[in-house]
Design a protein around this motif. Structure first.
Motif, PDB file in Angstrom:
ATOM      1  N   ASP A  46       5.041   3.423   8.163  1.00  0.00           N
ATOM      2  CA  ASP A  46       3.903   3.849   7.199  1.00  0.00           C
ATOM      3  C   ASP A  46       4.892   3.686   5.812  1.00  0.00           C
ATOM      4  O   ASP A  46       5.726   4.196   5.753  1.00  0.00           O
ATOM      5  CB  ASP A  46       4.400   5.176   7.490  1.00  0.00           C
ATOM      6  N   SER A  48       3.496   4.018   2.542  1.00  0.00           N
ATOM      7  CA  SER A  48       2.595   5.085   2.022  1.00  0.00           C
ATOM      8  C   SER A  48       3.379   5.271   1.256  1.00  0.00           C
ATOM      9  O   SER A  48       2.588   5.673   0.298  1.00  0.00           O
ATOM     10  CB  SER A  48       0.628   4.957   2.607  1.00  0.00           C
ATOM     11  N   GLU A  52       5.579   1.887  -5.387  1.00  0.00           N
ATOM     12  CA  GLU A  52       4.832   0.815  -5.417  1.00  0.00           C
ATOM     13  C   GLU A  52       5.599   0.437  -6.468  1.00  0.00           C
ATOM     14  O   GLU A  52       6.816   0.647  -7.409  1.00  0.00           O
ATOM     15  CB  GLU A  52       3.244   1.083  -6.047  1.00  0.00           C
ATOM     16  N   SER A 127       3.059  -4.861   1.020  1.00  0.00           N
ATOM     17  CA  SER A 127       2.800  -4.094   1.893  1.00  0.00           C
ATOM     18  C   SER A 127       1.338  -5.106   2.393  1.00  0.00           C
ATOM     19  O   SER A 127       0.912  -4.173   3.435  1.00  0.00           O
ATOM     20  CB  SER A 127       2.195  -2.948   0.411  1.00  0.00           C
ATOM     21  N   GLN A 128       1.109  -5.451   1.355  1.00  0.00           N
ATOM     22  CA  GLN A 128       0.238  -6.468   2.371  1.00  0.00           C
ATOM     23  C   GLN A 128       0.578  -7.615   1.390  1.00  0.00           C
ATOM     24  O   GLN A 128       0.874  -7.944   0.476  1.00  0.00           O
ATOM     25  CB  GLN A 128      -1.318  -6.149   1.505  1.00  0.00           C
TER      26      GLN A 128
END
Length: 291
Positions: A46, A48, A52, A127-128
């Motif tokens: 995970d 999240s 960032e 993350s993406q």
């Protein structure tokens, strides 16, 4: 600005030009052995909860296992870890509506991507990863076409490749120059249109090939300008193939010539502007023209 001439000064380059071949794949499939990423264990399932990181936009310039390198337009290289939790999406349809989730093996060298990252240890984890479906299709076609030696191409394509063995048997039927800002390789809308116009002009000529050569002005070191000229040539090739529909097997290997063969005086501002260019040359067989 568009400049078409039958008297191009690139004749001495033609002896080194050849159709894209399997050897180009090995040049693209560079690894990341020298990229400094400190990895301890595996990224968490995970992501999240991690801080960032920056959003990176560019193209994939290297891949190895769970690592990739993304080169931005300013030439900066960023090493990024691709984790199991990394979400890879391709946009489809009008305005990107509708997205499909992809596996990590879809991350091909040369593919334009936008990467959202998080910080983990001393490195970045994706993350993406977002890409466009049509870019993926083009990258896959080029990779498969070169790696398999154009095995799936038609006999006419093979004959076209074979005739490039003696480049002296080709005439330059036109040259289009597109121009760039200092240190940049982004195409202007006008340049993009001129490139597609050139591709359409070449399409009307039987068995025409395109030879793309990148140049710079005298600002910067020779090493920097060599890389910059290659990036400019590569950007032009990508646009001609992806946006203008020009087939990869009808493209001679692009060349970067740095400061060589200037069109104008590099001691003036105007001259430097003329030298920051990529020349797209339309090549037609003399035998086709009856010579």
């Amino acid at each position: 600005m568009k400049n078409i001439s039958r008297n191009s000064r690139i004749t001495f380059l033609l002896a080194t030009a050849a159709i894209m071949a399997p050897s180009s794949v090995s040049a693209q499939q560079q690894d990341l052995d020298d990229v400094d990423i400190t990895v301890t264990g595996l990224p968490p399932a995970d992501l999240s909860g991690l801080p960032e990181g920056p959003e990176i936009e560019g193209f994939i310039s290297a891949r190895k296992a769970d690592r990739m390198q993304v080169t931005s337009e300013n030439g900066a290289n960023t090493a990024i870890i691709v984790a199991e939790a990394t979400e890879i999406k391709a946009s489809k349809g009008f305005l990107g509506l509708g997205r499909s989730k992809l596996a990590s093996d879809s991350l091909l060298n040369g593919l334009p991507v936008t990467v959202r990252t998080v910080e983990w240890g001393e490195g970045l984890v994706a993350s993406q990863i977002r890409l466009r479906d049509k870019d993926l299709k083009t990258a896959s076609m080029i990779r498969n076409g070169t790696a398999q030696g154009f095995a799936e191409q038609t006999a006419a394509t093979e004959a076209l490749r074979g005739r490039v063995g003696d480049i002296d048997k080709y005439n330059i039927r036109g040259t289009t120059n597109v121009y760039f800002d200092t240190g940049k390789w982004r195409l202007s809308p006008q340049a993009e249109q001129e490139l597609c116009d050139t591709a359409a002009q070449a399409e009307a000529m039987e068995n025409a090939l395109l030879l793309v050569v990148g140049y710079t002005d005298s600002v910067g070191s020779q090493e920097y300008n060599q890389v910059l000229s290659e990036r400019r040539a590569g950007r032009v090739v990508n646009h001609i193939q992806q946006a203008c529909g020009w087939k990869p097997y009808r493209m001679l290997t692009p060349t970067g010539m740095a400061e060589a063969d200037p069109l104008a005086d590099n001691s003036t501002r105007e001259g430097k502007a003329q030298n920051r260019r990529v020349a797209v040359n339309i090549m037609v067989s003399k035998s086709v023209e009856g010579l």
